[in-house]
Design a protein around this motif. Structure first.
Motif, short mmCIF file in Angstrom:
data_model
loop_
_atom_site.label_atom_id
_atom_site.label_comp_id
_atom_site.label_asym_id
_atom_site.label_seq_id
_atom_site.Cartn_x
_atom_site.Cartn_y
_atom_site.Cartn_z
N VAL A 282 3.47 -21.62 -1.02
CA VAL A 282 2.95 -20.29 -1.38
C VAL A 282 3.50 -19.28 -0.38
N ALA B 92 3.40 -18.32 -7.61
CA ALA B 92 3.19 -19.60 -6.93
C ALA B 92 1.91 -20.28 -7.40
N PHE B 93 0.92 -19.48 -7.77
CA PHE B 93 -0.37 -20.04 -8.19
C PHE B 93 -0.44 -20.30 -9.70
N ARG C 189 -1.72 -26.20 -4.03
CA ARG C 189 -1.06 -25.05 -3.40
C ARG C 189 -1.23 -25.10 -1.88
N TYR D 211 -1.83 -23.07 0.53
CA TYR D 211 -2.41 -21.86 1.09
C TYR D 211 -3.03 -22.19 2.45
N ALA E 195 -6.55 -17.54 -2.05
CA ALA E 195 -6.26 -18.61 -3.01
C ALA E 195 -7.21 -18.58 -4.19
#
Length: 439
Positions: free
Chosen positions: A23, A35-36, A240, A242, A252
């Motif tokens: 991320v 990215a999410f 992810r 984060y 996030a």
């Protein structure tokens, strides 16, 4: 010396896939959103699987656009519940199965695990039936043979998992776009009256006062929110990378909820499209008796006057069935590892689950003919509906627990809304069970 912590306290959900997707911490917000994007679309698969098709078709054929409001309400409920699931995973670093294991006694956990496994098998049952029907419609493959062919999807799942989590997401999103495209073309061909469609999204008393409409409405809600999706989402949001800080988790959560909301709006479009198609083609022409997927396929082309319509319908059904296999496999792995700390090879897990689902399809088809699978499909949705409270209630309990959630504990208004949704689901499920037993 203190004993080492149990494996469930140290092992991250999904093992090496946890925090495997980078991320960006700087640059434009668009790159962080990209990215999410992914987990929400994997979750959305469960909201448009073959189990939803029969209820949407029957609802549109019998009552026109009336039940569009029910699809909208059930989708809004799903957005709230999946947001809570993401919140739990991000705030605690635990998926819902692990959180249950930490909180409940061993007998309670065993019961919850068994109930969730039944739900996954019921979902897989709907996928087997849907995929087998699609194979029959497109290629003329007998239903029993098509059901057996679905077992080879283990090869696909293994290959995708070997390629990494982004490959899984890309495959799912690609098939979702195929489904979206198929229905977009069909809606254009059907040309439903825009005013009637928009009016259908406004709730009306007839949904409750008409017993047949109420029964279908309960079926739509029961078929929409899938219990295993709550376990799945709480895990895959953790893929992810984060920052595991309060600030990082807040960011996030914001992106994860955006992702799932966008994805579930796509699911809303597809579910609504199935009902709109049935309303515009069948209900408008007096064919209120259409209830089964195969009936819809056979009638679409002659009633629309376009041979492509039926083919697009079957292609979307096949894509829906294949897509659901990926998420069901992941959910099964998450549930088994979270509740039991038992790690099974993905290919073995997939074959066991799919084998259990194939047996009743083959048996019912052999004993009662292909018409029996329609009843089996409805039964799978009833079973799924019955399992839902056992996932929703623990989830709402946990996200309201300050000790577990820390700074991301759900605010009071959100908890009130969530408990209201849980209450509606429990009441509707009891009614659905009573209706089904009395049928």
């Amino acid at each position: 010396m203190n004993p080492p912590p149990p494996p469930s306290a140290t092992s991250p959900s999904l093992g090496e896939m946890n925090a495997s997707v980078a991320v960006p911490q700087g640059g434009h917000w668009w790159f962080r959103l990209l990215a999410f994007l992914g987990p929400g679309y994997m979750v959305s698969v469960g909201y448009m699987d073959p189990g939803n098709w029969a209820t949407d078709i029957a609802g549109g054929a019998q009552f026109g656009y009336l039940l569009l409001s029910v699809i909208l309400v059930s989708n809004l409920m799903a957005i709230v519940l999946q947001g809570l699931s993401a919140r739990l995973g991000i705030a605690t670093g635990r998926d819902l199965a692990q959180a249950c294991r930490d909180h409940f006694s061993k007998p309670v956990n065993l019961c919850l695990w068994l109930l969730c496994e039944v739900a996954i098998i019921a979902c897989d049952l709907a996928e087997v039936i849907g995929t087998a029907i699609a194979l029959k419609l497109l290629f003329g493959i007998p239903l029993v043979v098509g059901a057996i062919i679905t077992a080879i999807d283990v090869v696909l799942v293994l290959w995708l998992m070997h390629r990494g989590f982004r490959a899984l997401e890309a495959f799912v999103i690609a098939l979702l776009l195929v489904i979206f495209g198929c229905f977009a073309v069909q809606i254009v061909l059907a040309a439903p009256p825009v005013h009637d469609v928009l009016a259908g999204f406004i709730p009306r008393a007839e949904v409750v006062t008409n017993p047949h409409a109420l029964y279908l409405a309960i079926g739509i809600i029961g078929a929409t929110v899938m219990p295993h999706n709550l376990y799945l989402h709480s895990s895959i949001v953790q893929t992810r990378a984060y920052p595991r800080t309060d600030i990082g988790r807040r960011g996030a959560l914001r992106w994860a909820v955006t992702d799932s909301t966008l994805a579930l709006m796509l699911a809303l479009f597809i579910n609504a499209s199935i009902l709109i198609l049935a309303a515009a083609v069948f209900h408008a022409n007096g064919r209120t008796d259409v209830q089964e997927i195969e009936q819809a396929y056979e009638l679409l082309a002659p009633m629309l006057g376009v041979g492509l319509a039926s083919t697009l319908f079957a292609v979307a059904l096949l894509a829906s069935g294949i897509n659901s296999t990926v998420t069901a496999t992941l959910a099964g792995q998450i549930v088994m590892e979270g509740f039991l700390r038992l790690r099974m090879a993905p290919w073995m897990r997939r074959l066991v689950t799919r084998g259990i689902a194939i047996v009743p399809v083959v048996a019912v088809t052999a004993l009662y003919g292909e018409q029996g699978t329609a009843t089996l499909l409805v039964l799978s949705q009833v079973v799924l509906s019955m399992q839902l409270p056992f996932a929703v209630i623990p989830l709402v309990m946990f996200v309201g627990n300050k000790a577990k959630m820390g700074a991301l504990v759900a605010p009071r208004w959100l908890l009130t809304l969530a408990w209201g949704i849980a209450g509606v689901i429990v009441v509707l499920n009891v009614k659905l069970l009573m209706e089904w037993m009395g049928a």
